[in-house]
Scaffold this active site. Sequence first.
Site, mmCIF file in Angstrom:
data_model
loop_
_atom_site.group_PDB
_atom_site.id
_atom_site.type_symbol
_atom_site.label_atom_id
_atom_site.label_comp_id
_atom_site.label_asym_id
_atom_site.label_seq_id
_atom_site.Cartn_x
_atom_site.Cartn_y
_atom_site.Cartn_z
ATOM 1 C CG ASP A 194 -2.047 -11.676 -0.873
ATOM 2 O OD1 ASP A 194 -3.017 -11.280 -0.198
ATOM 3 O OD2 ASP A 194 -1.074 -12.271 -0.382
ATOM 4 C CB VAL A 195 -5.836 -6.867 -1.461
ATOM 5 C CG1 VAL A 195 -5.342 -6.234 -2.748
ATOM 6 C CG2 VAL A 195 -7.084 -7.689 -1.735
ATOM 7 C CD GLU A 196 -2.867 -11.252 3.171
ATOM 8 O OE1 GLU A 196 -2.674 -11.407 4.402
ATOM 9 O OE2 GLU A 196 -2.331 -11.953 2.309
ATOM 10 C CD1 TRP A 197 -6.595 -4.359 7.229
ATOM 11 C CD2 TRP A 197 -5.639 -2.858 5.872
ATOM 12 N NE1 TRP A 197 -7.573 -3.475 6.825
ATOM 13 C CE2 TRP A 197 -7.012 -2.539 5.984
ATOM 14 C CE3 TRP A 197 -4.838 -2.045 5.059
ATOM 15 C CZ2 TRP A 197 -7.598 -1.467 5.337
ATOM 16 C CZ3 TRP A 197 -5.414 -0.971 4.400
ATOM 17 C CH2 TRP A 197 -6.788 -0.681 4.543
ATOM 18 C CD1 TRP A 225 -1.821 -2.334 1.863
ATOM 19 C CD2 TRP A 225 -2.904 -1.415 0.145
ATOM 20 N NE1 TRP A 225 -2.775 -3.237 1.450
ATOM 21 C CE2 TRP A 225 -3.458 -2.697 0.392
ATOM 22 C CE3 TRP A 225 -3.438 -0.656 -0.906
ATOM 23 C CZ2 TRP A 225 -4.500 -3.221 -0.352
ATOM 24 C CZ3 TRP A 225 -4.480 -1.180 -1.645
ATOM 25 C CH2 TRP A 225 -4.998 -2.451 -1.367
#
Length: 356
Positions: free
Chosen positions: A236-239, A209
């Site tokens: 792949d989207v994560e915090w 991000w």
Amino acid sequence: MRLSAVPALLVTCFALAGCASTSGPEELVAGVATQEKTGSVDLPAAPVPSVGVGKTSRIGAQQTPQRQAPPEQDIAWTGPMPEPQAFVRETTVGMPLPAERPVAMLMPDSPEAEPAPRRGRTQIYSRQFRDAKPINFGRVSPRSYAVHGVDVSRWQGDIDWAKLRTQGANFAYIKATDGGDHLDPMFKTNWRGAKEAGIKRGAYHFFYWCRTAGEQADWFIRNVPRDPDALPPVIDVEWNGESNCKAKLSRARVLDKMQVFMDKLERYYGQRPIIYTAPDFYEDNLSGELLDYPFWLRAVAQHPSKVYPGRKWLFWQYSGSGLSHGVAGKIDLNVFHGSEEQWHSWIGPRTTLAQN
């Protein structure tokens, strides 16, 4: 970063250069190795290729801080890089995108009897995996699905792909890149090994991000071959809470960045990307969004229908503690959402790859 062995003049030069850097905060910690492990896969006891680590991914992909990319001739192993584009701001490019035909995403109540494989089709191996932390998922367990697979990164070390296939790895998603300048050191080896073993393969990118979406898309394209037999690419989207990039953007900004990245990949590879995510990120950003994209959902304690109510899905990651012949240590386990017949239909020809 240790500087004791560096001449003072060189230190001064680096310091001045750092002031002009535009690479983002991740550059500040490049090269500092940690012993972090992923949220789903324990680090193997055996040595793995050495590279600095810093971020965590739930799909078995140890993340690393962003570092200065090597010269293009050393990394552009898949061919020439597309012409760079000047970005004033991140926006979805207005070019028409190839239409993806519907995929099998209806959740069956129970498995159906499968017809005999047709001539020329890839053999589907039944699930032989074990699990170090088995879960009772109830009536619709992972065993109810016909087509199983794995996802891997450098942390699985050297893989015997032929043996892994016979254990039930009918497909494999392979860690390729994260951020704008990190290539998984085992990607090329795993990419070739999976194909040689006859496993359907795809590549995934861990989204960072603190970098622009355009940079990250270009980096993925530079390193992942455009293979018409490959599965669709995955974002792949994560915090990134355990990395040096702790930014938590607004839902609108998250969706904007994802759209830029996905549009660019779809235009280049001719396939609509798949979105991999985890429960917390999904609840914050993706519930009710991007309904025309296929989803790959992490749910290691309950069925996806309970964790992501109302969301259709294509792949389900049901374990991060799988055990299998052909790989040392633990491995992520997944299923395709459909029957064997639907699998063969889905991996058939989709769209013509976009031209350079």
